[in-house]
Design an enzyme around this catalytic site. Structure first.
Site, PDB file in Angstrom:
ATOM      1  N   CYS A 146      -0.494   4.201   1.908  1.00 30.54           N
ATOM      2  CA  CYS A 146      -0.173   3.918   3.556  1.00 30.54           C
ATOM      3  C   CYS A 146       1.178   4.018   3.974  1.00 30.54           C
ATOM      4  O   CYS A 146       1.543   4.837   5.060  1.00 30.54           O
ATOM      5  CB  CYS A 146      -0.696   2.600   3.893  1.00 30.54           C
ATOM      6  N   ASP A 147       2.203   3.611   3.369  1.00 33.63           N
ATOM      7  CA  ASP A 147       3.441   3.621   3.428  1.00 33.63           C
ATOM      8  C   ASP A 147       4.724   4.395   2.638  1.00 33.63           C
ATOM      9  O   ASP A 147       5.522   4.452   3.041  1.00 33.63           O
ATOM     10  CB  ASP A 147       3.908   2.117   3.609  1.00 33.63           C
ATOM     11  N   CYS A 154       0.957  -1.260  -0.063  1.00 29.73           N
ATOM     12  CA  CYS A 154       0.119  -0.006   0.037  1.00 29.73           C
ATOM     13  C   CYS A 154       0.802   1.322   0.102  1.00 29.73           C
ATOM     14  O   CYS A 154       1.319   2.007   1.012  1.00 29.73           O
ATOM     15  CB  CYS A 154      -1.014   0.075   0.973  1.00 29.73           C
TER      16      CYS A 154
END
Ligand code: NDP
Length: 312
Positions: free
Chosen positions: A139-140, A136
């Site tokens: 997300c990261d 992701c």
């Protein structure tokens, strides 16, 4: 087989399931969650979550899921570890088999079983999941600001995530296993135009390098068999997701890839009293916050449905 009746059954324990439970419990629907094998869902694989509103300093994914669990339990939700193994949605009330050993019946069911990211299946990929391997970018990606990263995949998701990473990272290597993309033309043009994205066609991953954290990736050109190492600190996999809908096949309408179909703008499936929340029907947004919002919708739809049937 042991059998018990539940007013509102929620299957799945990611942000969609827990949010549905918070709303359902507060509406006196006595919800019971069966968590699935992975209590907390995909966020249990995430480290820092910085884009969920309400956490100004960020929060660890597993902590956020623990917080959501506590919040729904505070209003009386019963959270049970267990897996729905078979469903009989053509019956009234709905019948659901749990762990192949027990059956429950339910007036209304909210499906929040989510989707699972697909992985390459390499040992090094598995080992480094909390050390620089991610499925992701949204997300990261932030953790690799100014660094060099690689992303595997050639679909719309990979292109979208590569574009996102390119804004943050010094350089993004796109690893495409064929000599062409699967993504839409518009998406391909978009990545081709971005200067700090280098596309490596006919390229497959041999191994992600590093002990505790990623410090490179060994790739091979599948036409020439030439191997090389790319000096990256982040390794992203964007080769698609698989919605967790196998047990609903033949009962609920789904698209060709298995995502549930809902009446647009609602959480209603094709079966009366069965509602859908989160990634299990959303192949586009797939965020914790959108899943949570969708869980809220499902609980409100379920509450109205129960009221319309005079079930209190
Ligand atoms: P897709 O299934 O479309 O693409 C998966 C990609 O991963 C393919 O290019 C495939 O390669 C590659 N792949 C699969 N397995 C491997 C492997 N083992 N090694 C290397 N590469 C591999 O998934 P997406 O998540 O990209 O998209 C899912 C759906 O969501 C699509 O319908 C897409 O259009 C849609 N979507 C739309 C967006 C938008 O419109 N903004 C954004 C994101 C997704 P190959 O081509 O060689 O098979």
């Amino acid at each position: 087989m042991e059998r018990e009746h539940i007013k509102c059954l929620i299957i799945g324990s990611g942000p969609a399931g827990y949010t549905a439970a918070i709303y359902a419990a507060r509406a006196d629907m006595s919800p019971v969650i069966y968590t699935g094998l992975k209590m907390g869902g995909q966020l249990m694989d995430t480290t820092e979550v910085d884009n969920f509103p309400g956490y100004p300093d960020g929060v660890q994914g597993p902590q956020m899921m623990e917080d959501m669990k506590k919040q729904c339990e505070r209003f009386g939700t019963e959270v049970r570890f267990g897996l729905a193994t078979k469903v009989y949605f053509d019956e009234t009330p709905k019948r659901i088999e749990i762990d192949s050993t027990k059956e429950v019946t339910a007036d209304t069911v909210i499906i929040a079983t989510g989707a699972s990211a697909k992985w390459l299946g390499l040992e090094s990929e598995e080992r480094l999941k909390s050390g620089g391997v991610s499925a992701c970018a949204v997300c990261d990606g932030f953790f690799y600001k100014g660094e060099e990263v690689a992303i595997v995949g050639a679909g719309d998701s990979a292109c979208e995530e590569a574009s996102y990473l390119a804004k943050l990272c010094k350089k993004v290597h796109m690893l495409v296993r064929k000599d062409h993309f699967r993504a839409s033309k518009a998406m391909i043009h978009r990545v081709e135009k971005i200067e700090n994205i280098e596309i490596h066609y006919n390229t497959e991953t041999v191994e992600v390098l590093g002990e505790q954290t990623v410090n490179g990736v060994k790739v091979i050109n599948n036409q020439t068999n030439e191997e090389r190492v790319l000096d990256v600190t982040g390794f992203f996999v964007a080769i698609g997701h698989k919605p967790n809908t196998d047990i609903f096949k033949g009962q609920l309408d789904m698209d060709e890839t298995g995502y549930l179909k809902v009446v647009p703008g609602t959480s209603k499936t094709n079966i009366e009293g069965v509602f859908s929340a989160g990634d299990v029907h959303d192949s586009v947004y797939r965020q914790a916050v959108t899943a949570a919002g969708s869980g809220c919708m499902a609980a409100l739809d379920a509450e109205r449905w129960l009221a319309s049937r005079g079930i209190h």
